[in-house]
Design a protein around this motif. Structure first.
Motif, short mmCIF file in Angstrom:
data_model
loop_
_atom_site.label_atom_id
_atom_site.label_comp_id
_atom_site.label_asym_id
_atom_site.label_seq_id
_atom_site.Cartn_x
_atom_site.Cartn_y
_atom_site.Cartn_z
N ARG A 169 0.82 -1.21 0.00
CA ARG A 169 0.00 0.00 0.00
C ARG A 169 0.85 1.26 0.00
O ARG A 169 0.49 2.26 -0.62
CB ARG A 169 -0.93 0.01 1.21
CG ARG A 169 -2.30 -0.62 0.96
CD ARG A 169 -2.19 -2.06 0.58
NE ARG A 169 -3.46 -2.66 0.21
CZ ARG A 169 -3.56 -3.91 -0.21
NH1 ARG A 169 -2.46 -4.67 -0.31
NH2 ARG A 169 -4.73 -4.42 -0.56
N ARG A 172 1.77 2.05 -3.45
CA ARG A 172 0.64 2.63 -4.20
C ARG A 172 0.37 4.07 -3.77
O ARG A 172 -0.05 4.90 -4.58
CB ARG A 172 -0.59 1.75 -4.02
CG ARG A 172 -0.45 0.41 -4.74
CD ARG A 172 -1.57 -0.56 -4.39
NE ARG A 172 -2.88 -0.06 -4.76
CZ ARG A 172 -4.01 -0.73 -4.55
NH1 ARG A 172 -3.96 -1.92 -3.95
NH2 ARG A 172 -5.17 -0.22 -4.91
N GLU A 175 2.75 6.07 -5.71
CA GLU A 175 2.32 6.20 -7.11
C GLU A 175 1.27 7.29 -7.24
O GLU A 175 1.29 8.06 -8.22
CB GLU A 175 1.76 4.85 -7.60
CG GLU A 175 2.83 3.77 -7.74
CD GLU A 175 2.22 2.40 -7.98
OE1 GLU A 175 0.97 2.28 -7.98
OE2 GLU A 175 2.99 1.43 -8.15
#
Length: 297
Positions: A169, A172, A175
């Protein structure tokens, strides 16, 4: 017997189970340990009365191994089959009881014959096999160490999975932050267009004070660099904490609150749909991490 060593650099879950047993001359000591989430260390010992003198020593062992969690610790002491097979009859007492019964029977000719099982039920007719208290205590402590070692091993295995989940996570989150950074020129352009439209309206009204207020407000909303920088910093700090291991649950919980604060601010400053979507995705990722953090010691 497994090692009782705890790896301080490991991330440990608070949910786990451990079971172990150890024999002694007249029986077997069996421990079952179950732990679940809790803010503090809260042990609940279920002990036979014969094991109560060991409770303080057991609590100290547990305190040295665990930092958090509600732990149920159940000890059962079961006599072995050999104990019942090696019962010793107090022959002198039984003989005396039989003679007394015969004497009574002579006075009462119509009485039924003596039942040997009834004689054996007389207190002291069967000599109880004595348990070696020290040997039993050694077995109890040995089984406890083994069960506690299993519990910790399971906590570490589950903790390793939680760590992978959180690290995924975090990647992400990075990102999403990178995506918003890429969108910054587009965000600023959208803000310029909004500002231009507001300027035309305000110039028409010739309200200079209102104009300055609107310019300052829009400029503030356009600046999300600080929130993105803080999100990156929280990612780095979370990774550092995970790498350090040990009792880190409370620290991670605090970091999740900080993550959420920045995501909310980013959402409130959203000027285009892409940043709104990124903020929503960030909140989902943060909530997923927060739920799993609750399981970490």
């Amino acid at each position: 017997m497994a090692s009782n060593k705890v790896h301080n650099d490991c991330v440990r879950s608070m949910t786990a189970f451990g079971r172990a047993e150890a024999p002694y001359a007249t029986g077997t000591a069996t421990w079952e340990l179950r732990s679940v989430n809790h803010r503090y260390l809260e042990p609940l010992f279920r002990l036979p009365e014969t094991a109560r003198p060991l409770e303080s020593q057991l609590r100290e062992k547990l305190r040295k191994q665990l930092a958090r969690g509600k732990v149920e610790l159940t000890l059962s002491l079961k006599a072995t089959g050999s104990e019942s097979a090696s019962l010793e009859v107090n022959r002198e007492l039984v003989r005396a009881l039989a003679q007394a019964a015969d004497s009574v029977a002579a006075e009462l000719p119509n009485t039924a014959p003596i039942n040997p099982l009834e004689l054996l039920q007389w207190p002291g007719a069967i000599a109880e096999l004595q348990t070696d208290v020290e040997q039993q205590a050694q077995a109890i402590l040995a089984a406890f160490d083994e069960a506690l070692s299993q519990l910790n091993a399971n906590r570490e295995r589950e903790g390793a999975e939680l760590r992978k989940f959180i690290e995924t996570r975090l990647q992400r989150v990075e990102e999403q932050v990178a995506r918003v950074r890429e969108l910054l020129p587009q965000i600023l352009q959208a803000q310029r267009e909004k500002l231009r439209g507001r300027l035309e309206e305000l110039l028409a009204e010739l309200d200079r004070d209102r104009l300055e207020q609107e310019m300052a407000f829009l400029a503030q909303k356009a600046d999300v660099d600080e929130e993105l920088d803080r999100l990156d910093a929280h990612v780095a700090e979370t990774r550092r904490v995970l790498k350090g291991g040990g009792p880190i649950g409370r620290r991670l919980d605090f970091l999740m609150q900080e993550f959420n604060r920045e995501a909310n601010t980013l959402s409130s400053k959203s000027a285009v749909s892409d940043t709104t979507q990124a903020a929503v995705e960030l909140k989902v990722l943060i909530e997923q991490m927060r739920e799993q953090v609750q399981n970490i010691e």
